[in-house]
Design an enzyme around this catalytic site. Structure first.
Site, mmCIF file in Angstrom:
data_model
loop_
_atom_site.group_PDB
_atom_site.id
_atom_site.type_symbol
_atom_site.label_atom_id
_atom_site.label_comp_id
_atom_site.label_asym_id
_atom_site.label_seq_id
_atom_site.Cartn_x
_atom_site.Cartn_y
_atom_site.Cartn_z
ATOM 1 N N ASP A 209 0.837 -1.204 0.000
ATOM 2 C CA ASP A 209 0.000 0.000 0.000
ATOM 3 C C ASP A 209 0.870 1.251 0.000
ATOM 4 O OD1 ASP A 209 -2.192 -1.650 0.250
ATOM 5 O OD2 ASP A 209 -2.823 -0.888 2.218
ATOM 6 N N GLY B 81 -3.485 -5.125 1.480
ATOM 7 C CA GLY B 81 -4.209 -6.263 0.909
ATOM 8 C C GLY B 81 -5.097 -6.808 2.014
ATOM 9 N N ALA C 250 -3.723 -9.965 3.791
ATOM 10 C CA ALA C 250 -2.592 -9.706 4.698
ATOM 11 C C ALA C 250 -3.077 -8.995 5.960
ATOM 12 C CB ALA C 250 -1.537 -8.862 3.993
ATOM 13 N N LEU D 192 -20.659 -1.918 10.957
ATOM 14 C CA LEU D 192 -21.346 -0.624 10.886
ATOM 15 C C LEU D 192 -20.431 0.533 11.269
ATOM 16 C CD1 LEU D 192 -24.584 -1.885 12.698
ATOM 17 C CD2 LEU D 192 -24.320 -1.486 10.233
ATOM 18 N N ASP E 53 -10.937 -5.155 7.906
ATOM 19 C CA ASP E 53 -10.031 -6.313 7.896
ATOM 20 C C ASP E 53 -9.636 -6.692 9.326
ATOM 21 O OD1 ASP E 53 -10.124 -6.054 5.140
ATOM 22 O OD2 ASP E 53 -8.316 -4.813 5.092
ATOM 23 N N ALA F 243 -7.873 -0.144 15.173
ATOM 24 C CA ALA F 243 -7.296 0.045 13.835
ATOM 25 C C ALA F 243 -7.504 1.472 13.320
ATOM 26 C CB ALA F 243 -7.900 -0.967 12.862
ATOM 27 N N GLY G 215 -2.429 3.553 8.444
ATOM 28 C CA GLY G 215 -2.156 2.393 7.587
ATOM 29 C C GLY G 215 -3.161 1.282 7.812
HETATM 30 O O1 RIB Z 1 -9.100 -3.015 3.234
HETATM 31 C C1 RIB Z 1 -7.985 -2.210 3.000
HETATM 32 C C2 RIB Z 1 -7.106 -2.808 1.927
HETATM 33 O O2 RIB Z 1 -7.793 -2.764 0.701
HETATM 34 C C3 RIB Z 1 -5.812 -2.080 1.684
HETATM 35 O O3 RIB Z 1 -4.769 -2.594 2.468
HETATM 36 C C4 RIB Z 1 -5.594 -2.225 0.197
HETATM 37 O O4 RIB Z 1 -4.434 -2.943 -0.138
HETATM 38 C C5 RIB Z 1 -6.852 -2.883 -0.339
HETATM 39 O O5 RIB Z 1 -6.674 -4.214 -0.565
#
Ligand code: RIB
Length: 306
Positions: free
Chosen positions: A18, A44, A47, A226, A259, A289, A294
């Protein structure tokens, strides 16, 4: 003595480098804005979810595809530094996935992804790698996690594998991609945000349907994230349970909050916690987060333009 790694959570998913760009306001179409800073970060969704699951105390492996370039080495270093075992497929024809993440002063984001080598993860390669994980250790039943940043055929194959082997599948359809109904019925749970839930409901249930109908249709638990409002757990009987999020004073960056939620939920479920407890851990991880910079919280500190 031969030490074997026994992942409690196996993530099949994307890995990106990123470039996270801080701007006062996200640009409108046709507009040019100046950035205050930019950073390189591990990203990603796969990841980010793997790192979040590891931060939540699970032993984690990620099955992913990387290019043969510096970005791949950087991503491997960052993942391993967070105790995530990496099972990479190598693509010598495409670069490691990249994402450009613009983050406004209010923490909201806009993201452009070039999947690059992530497209090299085929269903066969993914399943072979997951099988290897299960042969490597004595643990019979890792929790599987997959999201929408890999090909639909990969998601369907991981779901079929979960059914065949009696494994739990945490399915995060971000972004929403065209997967089979059998895959949706396998999710335990399906995790999506409000926009994704609406898109799925329209696509599968018709224009007048509501996100809450998804759980009943597929006989699964659906969790809708949400943001600052926490999450809603929708079981097949439609009796919604709300999980509130802790207050956050200053939101630095909302990218990767979903994520973090998914990774924390997967870790909790692999540890035998209930779905409600897992969702509570998920909203707490999401709240942590958004306070940091980041999507994964891992990367270089510098890159300032000023
Ligand atoms: O959800 C955030 C992610 O979406 C970022 O890290 C970016 O790489 C995209 O995959």
């Amino acid at each position: 003595m031969v030490l074997t790694f026994e992942p409690a959570v196996v993530v099949v998913g994307s890995v990106n480098l990123d470039t996270t760009i801080r701007v006062a306001m996200l640009p409108l179409p046709g507009e040019t804005v100046l950035a205050a800073t930019h950073h390189h970060q591990l990203g990603g969704k796969g990841a980010n979810q793997a790192v979040a699951a590891a931060e939540a105390g699970a032993s984690v492996a990620i099955v992913c595809a990387l290019g043969d370039d510096r970005a791949a080495g950087q991503a491997l270093d960052w993942l391993r530094a967070r105790a995530v075992e990496v099972r990479p497929v190598r693509d010598r024809t495409r670069p490691t996935g990249r994402a450009w993440v613009m983050v406004g002063a209010d923490g909201e984001n806009a993201i452009v992804v070039d999947p690059g080598a992530n497209a090299a993860l085929t269903a066969d390669l993914a399943i072979a790698a997951v099988l290897d994980e299960m042969r490597g250790g004595a643990r019979a039943a890792p929790t599987l996690v997959v999201q929408g940043e890999v090909a639909p055929a990969v998601v369907d194959a991981v779901a079929a594998f979960a059914r065949e082997h009696g494994l739990r599948l945490v399915l995060n359809l971000a972004p929403v991609i065209e997967v089979g109904e059998a895959t949706l019925r396998t999710a335990a749970p399906l995790i999506v945000n409000e926009g994704e839930a609406t898109a799925l409901a329209r696509r599968h249930l018709g224009a007048d349907s509501r996100p809450a109908d998804l759980a009943r249709r597929w006989g699964i638990d659906v969790i809708i994230t949400l943001g600052a409002e926490g999450a809603a757990i929708i079981p097949p009987d439609g009796e919604i349970r709300r999980v509130s999020a802790p207050p956050v004073d200053v939101v630095a960056d909302t990218s990767g909050a979903g994520d973090a939620f998914v990774g924390a939920v997967a870790a909790a479920l692999s540890q035998g916690l209930s779905l409600d407890e897992a969702a509570e851990n998920g909203v707490a991880a999401g709240a942590r987060a958004v306070r940091r910079w980041g999507a994964s919280g891992i990367g270089d500190e510098q890159g300032s333009n000023r």
